[in-house]
Design an enzyme around this catalytic site. Structure first.
Site, PDB file in Angstrom:
ATOM      1  CG  HIS A   1      -1.943  -1.047   1.222  1.00 11.98           C
ATOM      2  ND1 HIS A   1      -2.383  -1.671   2.360  1.00 11.98           N
ATOM      3  CD2 HIS A   1      -2.619  -1.631   0.198  1.00 11.98           C
ATOM      4  CE1 HIS A   1      -3.296  -2.575   2.043  1.00 11.98           C
ATOM      5  NE2 HIS A   1      -3.450  -2.569   0.741  1.00 11.98           N
TER       6      HIS A   1
ATOM      7  CG  LEU B   1      -2.803  -0.532  19.012  1.00 10.26           C
ATOM      8  CD1 LEU B   1      -2.764  -1.379  17.751  1.00 10.26           C
ATOM      9  CD2 LEU B   1      -4.181   0.126  19.153  1.00 10.26           C
TER      10      LEU B   1
ATOM     11  CG  ASP C   1       2.096  -0.064  26.567  1.00 10.96           C
ATOM     12  OD1 ASP C   1       2.205  -1.247  26.990  1.00 10.96           O
ATOM     13  OD2 ASP C   1       3.048   0.605  26.116  1.00 10.96           O
TER      14      ASP C   1
ATOM     15  CB  ALA D   1      -5.809  -3.203  22.114  1.00 13.55           C
TER      16      ALA D   1
ATOM     17  CB  VAL E   1      -1.463  -6.403  21.098  1.00  5.58           C
ATOM     18  CG1 VAL E   1      -0.510  -6.472  19.916  1.00  5.58           C
ATOM     19  CG2 VAL E   1      -2.326  -5.139  21.015  1.00  5.58           C
TER      20      VAL E   1
ATOM     21  CB  SER F   1       3.664 -13.684  16.211  1.00  4.99           C
ATOM     22  OG  SER F   1       2.927 -14.853  16.533  1.00  4.99           O
TER      23      SER F   1
END
Length: 602
Positions: A267, A286, A288, A291, A293, A296
């Site tokens: 992109h 994210l 922290d 979320a 996460v 991998s």
């Protein structure tokens, strides 16, 4: 932008720049979804299918006309190129009925995109894209090619709503995540691909905040990518407590650190401009902010599964009632390619084939025709006779065309063309008016001459026997007789054809027979000379028989079908076109026949 749901089962869209496949895929998903098509400069209807029924969808020439005709359509799907995407999208945004604009094109100028974004935000409208595949609300509405084929939609459980809101930059990865989410949850409620350009019309956080306001969405999944700082707006929303539903996120592109230099991924926006724009930094931010996460991408599926199962255990996600998706008929072309059905063809063609990289005439590629210096006669031999004839044969064909191209303005064909051209008619009308005079009395006697000469010669009739037998039947001998030429003033064209044939043809038995017939008819009247029709007809018999490339049956078929008259039609078309251009160039007025040249009688 927050608000809530973008689409529903009653959502209707206008589709800009007709593309058959994405529209058909939308109709296979939901009948109501396409209200109309906008094709600049075109109006009418476009035939498509809903199930097994063929339907007609209105086509409009302008955005304004389409919006006026379909006031309930509030989604504008723009499949125009990057050159015109901005202008057409702005025209749609300015329509009071349009609420959402999806821009599929990549490479829309960034300055234009910024203007679209500013206008949309100030007018409380939503832009998805540019460079997007679109979005989908499961069981209700989808944009264009989102989620791919019906088989993929069924596999990913997108035919009915689930509990997961999904947003991604990548359209291709959206399809992958729809599949992943369907495996480990009850499926997608709504999925959006915001597009991979540097400046997307709406951001990841815009859609997460929307999902947070939709009661049916119980958890959100986000797939970001390195480059840009869009993910940090989501980080801020999480920190500020604006999102109260679980968010499972992953930012792809962690492999970029393995490269020594900066890497541009697929992109336009997937290019890290510093540490903060790296995938690792975004993932950590994210994480922290609260979320979920994973460590991998491989662990992304497990994180989604665990989050979903926890919500189920807490009683926040009730079981989804399964429904049986409707059976969508397979397109005939697809079914034929897969070997599921066989269908009869409607046309048989043996002379040309345009399916490969280049057209072929009777199996000879166009490049070979040009490279080997083929002429018009060679092309005629391929398209008419389906074989490459010897050079003397194709030369003879070309000579016939040259000699028969025109015979002055007074013959019936040219006269008709001239009168029609002077009446202000177009080229094709003028040409056809002249061609329609070709028949037994004008230029159309070549086949008959060949047919009768061949029959008489093959039966061993003398010239006397042949002519007298035709007289008894009340039939004029085709190819014999001329309004102007006489025995002492032969047609020069006939002499040129005979000279060429005697020099190059292996045999001229049919021509010599025609000359014997002429000798006998001249004894009766001085105007009963062998004319150009008779010369071409008899010599073409010699060409077919003497070349050794045609069987007796093929020769009879060629004469019977009308090949030889075709030669005159082709040749005379050149002259008739010339007469049309001549009259128009001279700006000749409407023709009126002089009354002095008419015998008026009772």
């Amino acid at each position: 932008m927050a608000t809530g749901q973008l689409f529903s089962k009653t959502t209707q869209a206008l589709f800009y720049n007709y593309k058959q496949l994405p529209i058909q895929r939308m109709l296979d998903f939901d009948f109501l979804c396409v209200a109309g098509i906008i094709n600049p400069g075109a109006e009418g209807f476009q035939k498509l299918f809903f199930g097994q029924e063929e339907i007609a969808i209105p086509v409009h020439s302008t955005v304004e006309a389409a919006c006026a005709a379909h006031p309930m359509a509030d989604v504008f799907i723009n499949f125009s190129s990057f050159r015109s995407a901005a202008a057409s999208s702005m025209a749609a945004l300015k329509q009071p009925t349009i609420r959402v604009v999806a821009i599929i094109a990549e490479g829309v100028p960034e300055a234009d995109t910024k203007q679209l974004i500013a206008y949309a935000r100030s007018n409380n409208k939503v832009v998805i894209g540019p460079a997007t595949v679109g979005g989908i609300q499961a069981g209700a509405f989808k944009i264009g090619d989102t989620a791919g084929t019906i088989d993929n939609i069924i596999h990913c459980k997108l035919y009915r709503p689930g509990s997961v809101g999904f947003v991604s930059k990548s359209g291709g990865m959206s399809n992958e995540l729809y599949n992943t989410i369907a495996r480990v949850t009850d499926g997608i409620y709504e999925g959006i691909a915001i597009g991979g350009d540097v400046f997307p019309g709406s951001t990841l956080s815009d859609h997460i905040l929307r999902f947070n306001n939709i009661p049916q969405v119980k958890m959100m999944v986000v797939l970001g990518e390195l480059g840009g700082r869009d993910e940090y707006s989501l980080v801020e929303a999480l920190k500020q407590g604006k999102v109260n539903k679980p968010v499972v996120a992953w930012v792809s592109g962690t492999c970029a650190r393995l490269f020594k230099s900066e890497v541009q991924f697929g992109h336009a926006g997937a290019k890290s401009g510093g540490e903060m724009e790296s995938a690792q930094a975004k993932n950590q931010a994210l994480r922290d902010a609260g979320a979920v996460v994973p460590t991998s991408y491989e662990a992304f599926e497990s994180a989604i599964k665990e989050t979903f199962e926890k919500l189920v255990e807490e009683g926040k996600i009730p079981p989804v009632k399964e429904v049986t998706p409707p059976q969508i008929p397979e397109d005939l072309n697809t079914a034929i390619k897969s070997g599921k059905v066989r269908a009869p063809t409607h046309i048989i063609s043996t002379i040309s084939d345009d399916r490969g990289e280049e057209p072929c005439y009777a199996g000879v590629p166009m490049s070979s025709i040009v490279e080997q210096g083929y002429g018009v006669g060679d092309v005629i031999s391929l398209l008419w006779f389906k074989r490459s004839l010897p050079r003397y044969c194709t030369q003879f064909i070309e000579i016939c065309i040259m000699l028969c191209a025109d015979h002055g303005p007074c013959v019936s064909g040219a006269h008709n063309t001239i009168v029609t051209a002077r009446a202000g008619k177009d080229l094709v009308s003028s040409l056809v008016s002249g061609l329609l005079t070709i028949g037994p009395r004008f230029g159309g006697a070549i086949d008959d001459a060949a047919r009768y000469f061949k029959d008489a010669y093959d039966r061993g009739l003398s010239a006397y026997e042949f002519v007298e037998s035709m007289k008894k039947k009340g039939i004029r001998v085709p190819g014999i007789g001329h309004r102007i030429k006489r025995g002492d003033n032969r047609d020069k064209r006939v002499e040129l054809l005979q000279k060429f044939a005697r020099t190059h043809f292996p045999s001229v038995k049919y021509m010599e027979y025609a000359v014997q017939v002429e000798t006998y008819t001249l004894s009766k009247a001085n105007n009963l000379v062998l004319n150009v029709d008779g010369a071409i007809g008899s010599l073409f018999l010699d060409l077919l028989a003497g070349s050794g490339m045609f069987s007796k049956q093929e020769i009879d078929e060629i004469v019977e079908i009308g090949y030889l008259n075709g030669l005159f039609v082709l040749a005379r078309s050149i002259g008739l076109i010339g007469h049309t251009f001549d009259q128009k160039r001279l700006k000749q007025p409407l023709y009126r026949h002089p009354w002095e040249d008419v015998l008026y009688t009772k």
